[in-house]
Design a protein around this motif. Sequence first.
Motif, PDB file in Angstrom:
ATOM      1  N   SER C  10       0.841  -1.205   0.000  1.00 17.18           N
ATOM      2  CA  SER C  10       0.000   0.000   0.000  1.00 17.18           C
ATOM      3  C   SER C  10       0.874   1.252   0.000  1.00 17.18           C
ATOM      4  O   SER C  10       0.591   2.216  -0.724  1.00 17.18           O
ATOM      5  CB  SER C  10      -0.908   0.011   1.229  1.00 17.18           C
ATOM      6  OG  SER C  10      -1.613  -1.198   1.324  1.00 17.18           O
ATOM      7  N   ASP C  11       1.931   1.239   0.804  1.00 20.47           N
ATOM      8  CA  ASP C  11       2.862   2.366   0.821  1.00 20.47           C
ATOM      9  C   ASP C  11       3.458   2.582  -0.558  1.00 20.47           C
ATOM     10  O   ASP C  11       3.577   3.719  -1.022  1.00 20.47           O
ATOM     11  CB  ASP C  11       4.009   2.099   1.795  1.00 20.47           C
ATOM     12  CG  ASP C  11       3.614   2.430   3.210  1.00 20.47           C
ATOM     13  OD1 ASP C  11       2.480   2.871   3.418  1.00 20.47           O
ATOM     14  OD2 ASP C  11       4.440   2.237   4.104  1.00 20.47           O
ATOM     15  N   MET C  14       0.778   4.048  -2.883  1.00 22.11           N
ATOM     16  CA  MET C  14       0.486   5.446  -2.550  1.00 22.11           C
ATOM     17  C   MET C  14       1.684   6.339  -2.847  1.00 22.11           C
ATOM     18  O   MET C  14       1.512   7.473  -3.318  1.00 22.11           O
ATOM     19  CB  MET C  14       0.025   5.559  -1.102  1.00 22.11           C
ATOM     20  CG  MET C  14      -1.408   5.055  -0.939  1.00 22.11           C
ATOM     21  SD  MET C  14      -2.152   5.406   0.676  1.00 22.11           S
ATOM     22  CE  MET C  14      -1.527   4.006   1.609  1.00 22.11           C
ATOM     23  N   ILE C  18       1.249   9.466  -5.457  1.00 24.35           N
ATOM     24  CA  ILE C  18       1.542  10.844  -5.034  1.00 24.35           C
ATOM     25  C   ILE C  18       2.633  11.455  -5.919  1.00 24.35           C
ATOM     26  O   ILE C  18       2.672  12.671  -6.119  1.00 24.35           O
ATOM     27  CB  ILE C  18       1.934  10.860  -3.524  1.00 24.35           C
ATOM     28  CG1 ILE C  18       1.383  12.101  -2.847  1.00 24.35           C
ATOM     29  CG2 ILE C  18       3.412  10.752  -3.307  1.00 24.35           C
ATOM     30  CD1 ILE C  18       1.532  12.093  -1.335  1.00 24.35           C
ATOM     31  N   VAL C  53      -3.842  12.529  -0.830  1.00 22.71           N
ATOM     32  CA  VAL C  53      -3.152  11.234  -0.766  1.00 22.71           C
ATOM     33  C   VAL C  53      -2.356  11.142   0.535  1.00 22.71           C
ATOM     34  O   VAL C  53      -2.315  10.088   1.179  1.00 22.71           O
ATOM     35  CB  VAL C  53      -2.252  11.002  -2.002  1.00 22.71           C
ATOM     36  CG1 VAL C  53      -1.535   9.666  -1.899  1.00 22.71           C
ATOM     37  CG2 VAL C  53      -3.081  11.028  -3.282  1.00 22.71           C
ATOM     38  N   TYR C  56      -4.740  10.160   3.185  1.00 18.66           N
ATOM     39  CA  TYR C  56      -5.077   8.737   3.101  1.00 18.66           C
ATOM     40  C   TYR C  56      -3.933   7.875   3.613  1.00 18.66           C
ATOM     41  O   TYR C  56      -4.136   6.904   4.319  1.00 18.66           O
ATOM     42  CB  TYR C  56      -5.460   8.336   1.668  1.00 18.66           C
ATOM     43  CG  TYR C  56      -6.932   8.503   1.433  1.00 18.66           C
ATOM     44  CD1 TYR C  56      -7.845   7.603   1.994  1.00 18.66           C
ATOM     45  CD2 TYR C  56      -7.429   9.563   0.697  1.00 18.66           C
ATOM     46  CE1 TYR C  56      -9.201   7.767   1.817  1.00 18.66           C
ATOM     47  CE2 TYR C  56      -8.787   9.737   0.513  1.00 18.66           C
ATOM     48  CZ  TYR C  56      -9.668   8.837   1.073  1.00 18.66           C
ATOM     49  OH  TYR C  56     -11.011   8.996   0.912  1.00 18.66           O
ATOM     50  N   TRP C  57      -2.690   8.261   3.237  1.00 13.98           N
ATOM     51  CA  TRP C  57      -1.557   7.467   3.689  1.00 13.98           C
ATOM     52  C   TRP C  57      -1.494   7.485   5.215  1.00 13.98           C
ATOM     53  O   TRP C  57      -1.350   6.453   5.880  1.00 13.98           O
ATOM     54  CB  TRP C  57      -0.248   7.993   3.089  1.00 13.98           C
ATOM     55  CG  TRP C  57       0.918   7.276   3.670  1.00 13.98           C
ATOM     56  CD1 TRP C  57       1.287   5.983   3.415  1.00 13.98           C
ATOM     57  CD2 TRP C  57       1.819   7.765   4.653  1.00 13.98           C
ATOM     58  NE1 TRP C  57       2.374   5.645   4.181  1.00 13.98           N
ATOM     59  CE2 TRP C  57       2.721   6.713   4.955  1.00 13.98           C
ATOM     60  CE3 TRP C  57       1.964   8.980   5.317  1.00 13.98           C
ATOM     61  CZ2 TRP C  57       3.743   6.866   5.874  1.00 13.98           C
ATOM     62  CZ3 TRP C  57       2.983   9.126   6.236  1.00 13.98           C
ATOM     63  CH2 TRP C  57       3.864   8.060   6.501  1.00 13.98           C
ATOM     64  N   HIS C  60      -4.420   5.593   6.735  1.00 18.20           N
ATOM     65  CA  HIS C  60      -4.229   4.178   6.430  1.00 18.20           C
ATOM     66  C   HIS C  60      -3.214   3.567   7.394  1.00 18.20           C
ATOM     67  O   HIS C  60      -3.382   2.447   7.881  1.00 18.20           O
ATOM     68  CB  HIS C  60      -3.733   4.060   4.990  1.00 18.20           C
ATOM     69  CG  HIS C  60      -3.675   2.677   4.452  1.00 18.20           C
ATOM     70  ND1 HIS C  60      -2.534   1.925   4.476  1.00 18.20           N
ATOM     71  CD2 HIS C  60      -4.620   1.895   3.886  1.00 18.20           C
ATOM     72  CE1 HIS C  60      -2.775   0.740   3.932  1.00 18.20           C
ATOM     73  NE2 HIS C  60      -4.030   0.693   3.567  1.00 18.20           N
ATOM     74  N   LEU C  82      -7.041   1.262  -3.038  1.00 17.35           N
ATOM     75  CA  LEU C  82      -5.917   1.664  -3.887  1.00 17.35           C
ATOM     76  C   LEU C  82      -6.370   1.946  -5.318  1.00 17.35           C
ATOM     77  O   LEU C  82      -5.849   2.831  -5.984  1.00 17.35           O
ATOM     78  CB  LEU C  82      -4.819   0.581  -3.878  1.00 17.35           C
ATOM     79  CG  LEU C  82      -4.140   0.354  -2.528  1.00 17.35           C
ATOM     80  CD1 LEU C  82      -3.100  -0.755  -2.642  1.00 17.35           C
ATOM     81  CD2 LEU C  82      -3.477   1.629  -2.011  1.00 17.35           C
ATOM     82  N   LEU C  85      -7.808   5.402  -5.344  1.00 15.78           N
ATOM     83  CA  LEU C  85      -6.708   6.369  -5.184  1.00 15.78           C
ATOM     84  C   LEU C  85      -5.889   6.481  -6.470  1.00 15.78           C
ATOM     85  O   LEU C  85      -5.398   7.551  -6.819  1.00 15.78           O
ATOM     86  CB  LEU C  85      -5.792   5.960  -4.020  1.00 15.78           C
ATOM     87  CG  LEU C  85      -6.405   6.041  -2.615  1.00 15.78           C
ATOM     88  CD1 LEU C  85      -5.376   5.617  -1.572  1.00 15.78           C
ATOM     89  CD2 LEU C  85      -6.908   7.444  -2.297  1.00 15.78           C
ATOM     90  N   SER C  86      -5.771   5.350  -7.196  1.00 20.35           N
ATOM     91  CA  SER C  86      -4.957   5.360  -8.420  1.00 20.35           C
ATOM     92  C   SER C  86      -5.590   6.225  -9.515  1.00 20.35           C
ATOM     93  O   SER C  86      -4.931   6.563 -10.495  1.00 20.35           O
ATOM     94  CB  SER C  86      -4.729   3.940  -8.947  1.00 20.35           C
ATOM     95  OG  SER C  86      -5.851   3.500  -9.690  1.00 20.35           O
TER      96      SER C  86
ATOM     97  N   THR D  19       0.186   0.844 -10.906  1.00 20.68           N
ATOM     98  CA  THR D  19      -0.042   2.287 -10.879  1.00 20.68           C
ATOM     99  C   THR D  19       0.253   2.942 -12.223  1.00 20.68           C
ATOM    100  O   THR D  19      -0.469   3.844 -12.634  1.00 20.68           O
ATOM    101  CB  THR D  19       0.817   2.950  -9.767  1.00 20.68           C
ATOM    102  OG1 THR D  19       0.833   2.096  -8.641  1.00 20.68           O
ATOM    103  CG2 THR D  19       0.261   4.282  -9.391  1.00 20.68           C
TER     104      THR D  19
END
Lengths: 192, 192, 192, 192
Positions: C10-11, C14, C18, C53, C56-57, C60, C82, C85-86, D19
């Motif tokens: 996830s990191d 994200m 970003i 973002v 959210y990070w 999250h 995700l 977010l993408s 992504t």
Amino acid sequence: MGKGRLEAFSDGVMAIIITIMVLELRVPHGSNVEAIRPLLPSFLCYALSFIYVGIYWNNHHHLLQTAERISGGVLWANLNLLFWLSLFPFATGWMGENHFESLPSAMYGFVLLMAAIAYYVLQRCIIAADGPRSVLERALGADWKGKLSPFFYVVAIATSFVVHWVAQALYVIVALLWLVPDRRIERAVGSD
Amino acid sequence: MGKGRLEAFSDGVMAIIITIMVLELRVPHGSNVEAIRPLLPSFLCYALSFIYVGIYWNNHHHLLQTAERISGGVLWANLNLLFWLSLFPFATGWMGENHFESLPSAMYGFVLLMAAIAYYVLQRCIIAADGPRSVLERALGADWKGKLSPFFYVVAIATSFVVHWVAQALYVIVALLWLVPDRRIERAVGSD
Amino acid sequence: MGKGRLEAFSDGVMAIIITIMVLELRVPHGSNVEAIRPLLPSFLCYALSFIYVGIYWNNHHHLLQTAERISGGVLWANLNLLFWLSLFPFATGWMGENHFESLPSAMYGFVLLMAAIAYYVLQRCIIAADGPRSVLERALGADWKGKLSPFFYVVAIATSFVVHWVAQALYVIVALLWLVPDRRIERAVGSD
Amino acid sequence: MGKGRLEAFSDGVMAIIITIMVLELRVPHGSNVEAIRPLLPSFLCYALSFIYVGIYWNNHHHLLQTAERISGGVLWANLNLLFWLSLFPFATGWMGENHFESLPSAMYGFVLLMAAIAYYVLQRCIIAADGPRSVLERALGADWKGKLSPFFYVVAIATSFVVHWVAQALYVIVALLWLVPDRRIERAVGSD
């Protein structure tokens, strides 16, 4: 200082390099065979560079396993290696788009050569940081692959301007040489 | 809260920034020297920005080693730093494509300045979160590099509109100043 | 199953989202003020999305700290988040390039809305996986921010077609609401 | 050798693949419905590929949990899988831009097929490295999904040239089949 974070950052950069190279394979507008045939050289270059970055990641992985101390010099030698690896997408794209012509082919060899030298410097910095009983120094031994590759790259760069497919063949041969993982280090580190 | 995840996210963002900057080196269509000569300024800008992001990653690495507590303020100060670093590809591409003209050169300096200020704020937030016995506070000492750099950037921004190569020279000089890793922190943390 | 790997993936996603958003800030060809003035709306959109973002990070990060079990449902709820977010880079680029016109502005709100719903679903999945004594459930409490935001997004989407700057103002207000980190969870988890 | 670093690198590559696929959704210049309607096929392809990469990440996650030894063969089998996954953005973009025509649709199936074969080879390499008491071997059992998927892909590739929507339907069906996480491995590994 954390070896973990150096590995994580290098992994991140190499993961991105290996993936953004594919962006040079531009999606064609047509949907027939003619539309993608011109992409074949780009695809072959991409596959070759993917293997090279894979080899670097693989060997980098083994290399850092043996490192016991991360000095400031090791950090910068590592960034220097990443810098030359980061030029792979450009060199790959240029050689692919120009169907292996002389100058792009020589440039590709030059980037490979600089990356090989940067890798050698990184090895030396790790050995220097670890001191006289460095695991890496014992593991490397004669390091004939590391010494042969730059020689092959220099020959390939020169050959690019005469018969460029010989240069490409040399790039493929060096990649095949390295595909075999570095068992010397695996052996020196012992059982995993 | 996990320092590890903050480091991992920052490493990820910095790894991507350092790598996507190379996408501004557009693959040229021709295959001769004339085709890549116009890319030389872009390449030099890329190399300079690569060194700057490398310096930030390196110092960020040392900085977080000293941090004992990650407060909400530290998280946002860190995101603020990443925001300004994320503008490096744009500023680098603009300065490179316009062969170091005045406004792009000043803009590059402005992004460097904002990143330097964001880094300073992050330091202050970590010290505030760690409280009176902060390892970082002792480690920083006079922090003359941290105080000198913004001053140099301001001078470079102003100079951009008069003799722009002086501005570029200043950017290179500040990078060289920082290339020496932050031994103060290394010393304060002690042996690794 | 490894919470660590879910966080790392996830990191990574994200961190990439970003960072690639900045690629929508196309480097202009000119080098004067006129060349970059049209980029101002894109820059503002980029800054807003960067903050979103970041939020959210940040949240999250807190959310997964409380999770005790990662079930298959949590994995897919996380991928769903995700996914939405993408789409931020696309929605951001479209709104920025069209200077906040109605449809792009509504679309931006729609992506925000879907991400907010996906986040809510992820919360529910973690609570379901953790069972009746879920730390997260206690930590969330009334969760008024989580409930208010989707409402604001719906209002903003509708308003986009009437007075679009009101929609943009709402997006900024919701971001400001969330900038305050989620102290409820910090408190429930206890000292870090 | 570190399983952790193999996971981290694979996560990085998969995070980037998932992504950068969104970059094929080019921001349109207009701001009305007509401007984005042509993007619908690209969006659907993106969503499908996002689910496929998500499935691979998910299953890869489970797969490596069972691996006890990372041999050189496992490293290269893993890189081979990542290579085929890295072609997803290209195959997705080509199929989306050409509104599901025959050749792009068959190519998409081909990339899916090669990734499925690469995943199978990776499974075999892990089992070979782990030896006769491999946890993975017991966990896999009949592995009917792994055996059925390539068959479906081959049928879809052939069908692409006759009625292409049947091929697309097959791609969706296989994705749905896999959306259910691999409970066999979860069970064999036991409680987390």
